[in-house]
Scaffold this active site. Sequence first.
Site, PDB file in Angstrom:
ATOM      1  N   SER A 133       0.887  -1.190   0.030  1.00  0.00           N
ATOM      2  CA  SER A 133      -0.082   0.124  -0.039  1.00  0.00           C
ATOM      3  C   SER A 133       1.042   1.321   0.105  1.00  0.00           C
ATOM      4  O   SER A 133       2.099   1.122   0.565  1.00  0.00           O
ATOM      5  CB  SER A 133      -0.702   0.088   1.261  1.00  0.00           C
ATOM      6  OG  SER A 133      -1.565   1.086   1.315  1.00  0.00           O
ATOM      7  N   TYR A 146      -2.807  -0.271  10.227  1.00  0.00           N
ATOM      8  CA  TYR A 146      -2.514  -0.627   8.705  1.00  0.00           C
ATOM      9  C   TYR A 146      -1.186  -0.088   8.310  1.00  0.00           C
ATOM     10  O   TYR A 146      -0.648  -1.022   7.709  1.00  0.00           O
ATOM     11  CB  TYR A 146      -3.795   0.133   7.982  1.00  0.00           C
ATOM     12  CG  TYR A 146      -3.956  -0.289   6.654  1.00  0.00           C
ATOM     13  CD1 TYR A 146      -4.018  -1.412   6.346  1.00  0.00           C
ATOM     14  CD2 TYR A 146      -3.669   0.963   5.645  1.00  0.00           C
ATOM     15  CE1 TYR A 146      -4.334  -1.789   4.978  1.00  0.00           C
ATOM     16  CE2 TYR A 146      -3.764   0.240   4.304  1.00  0.00           C
ATOM     17  CZ  TYR A 146      -4.025  -0.963   3.860  1.00  0.00           C
ATOM     18  OH  TYR A 146      -3.997  -1.173   2.632  1.00  0.00           O
TER      19      TYR A 146
END
Length: 285
Positions: A133, A146
Site C-alpha cells: 500500500s 494498517y
Amino acid sequence: MSTWFITGASRGLGLEIARAALRGGDTVVAAARNPRRLPADLLGSDRVLGVTLDVTRSEEITAAVEAAVRRFGTVDVLVNNAGRGLLGALEEVTDAEARALFDLNVFGLIAMTRAVLPVMRAAGAGKIVHIGSRSGFEGEPGVSMYNASKFAVAGIGEALAVELAPFGIQSMVVEPGVFRTDFLDTSSLSTAARRIPAYDGTPAHATLDWAGTANHTQLGDPAKGAALIHEVTCGDELPGHLALGRDAIERQQVKIRSLQADLAAWQDKSAATACDDADDTEAAA
C-alpha cells in the site's frame, strides 16, 4: 502461459488481476473465502480454478496449494492480495483489533508464501507479487496499525527479493494509492470500536471522516491498475517496488524528499558516532 495463484480474488484488485491474467492467456487459481462468490466470467472459464481460502487458516492454505498443483502442475506467480484495513488513532485500537489485522495482512501472507516456495524452488523459477500500500511507504494519521502491517509487507518483500534470488525466484511489492474498489466498505475496512473524543478535529479523525465520504469516488481505476501489475509481472525482471497510481507516486516523492532532508541535516554528526578506531578496522578488513 503462466499459472497465477491470487488470494482475495473474488473482488477488487485481486479480481481485476485475475481477469488481466486470463486476458493474457494465463491460467488462474482464484482463491477466496467463498469461491462461489467469484463472478461468472471466472467460474465459467476452464482456465480458472476456484479454491476456498482463508489465509489465516493453515489447513486451507495447504489444501489450496495442493489443488493448484494437481490442476495446473505448478504455481508460476503468487499474488499475495488478501488483506483488510483498520482505522483509528493508535490509542483507540485494542490489542485484539491490531492482532486480527496482522494475522491477515502479515502472518497470512507469510504462511501463503511459505506454502508456495517449495513448488517454486523445485521449478527453479517463480514470481511473488505482494500487494502492499501507499500506506506501507508513508505513515499516515488514523491508520497507524494498517501502516505497520503494510510496512511489514514491504520489508518482507524486499528481503525475499535477495533471499530467493539464488533459486530464480523474484519478489515485488506493489504499493497502490486509493483505487475505486470496495476497500472502504465495512466488508474490507474496520474502525476501532473505541472512539476517544479528544481526537475529534485532529488528523487521526480527519482520516476517519474522509473514509466515510470517499467510498467509490477514489482516483484509481482497478482494472487499469491490474493491467499494469500483469504487464510488469510478465516482464523478465521485477522491480523491487511498483508505485501504483498518481497519488502513490506523489506521496512517495514527498516522503523521499523528507528523508533526504532528515539525512542531510544530521549526516555529519551521525557519521561521527563511529568508534575512534573504525577507520583502521575497516581498512584492515
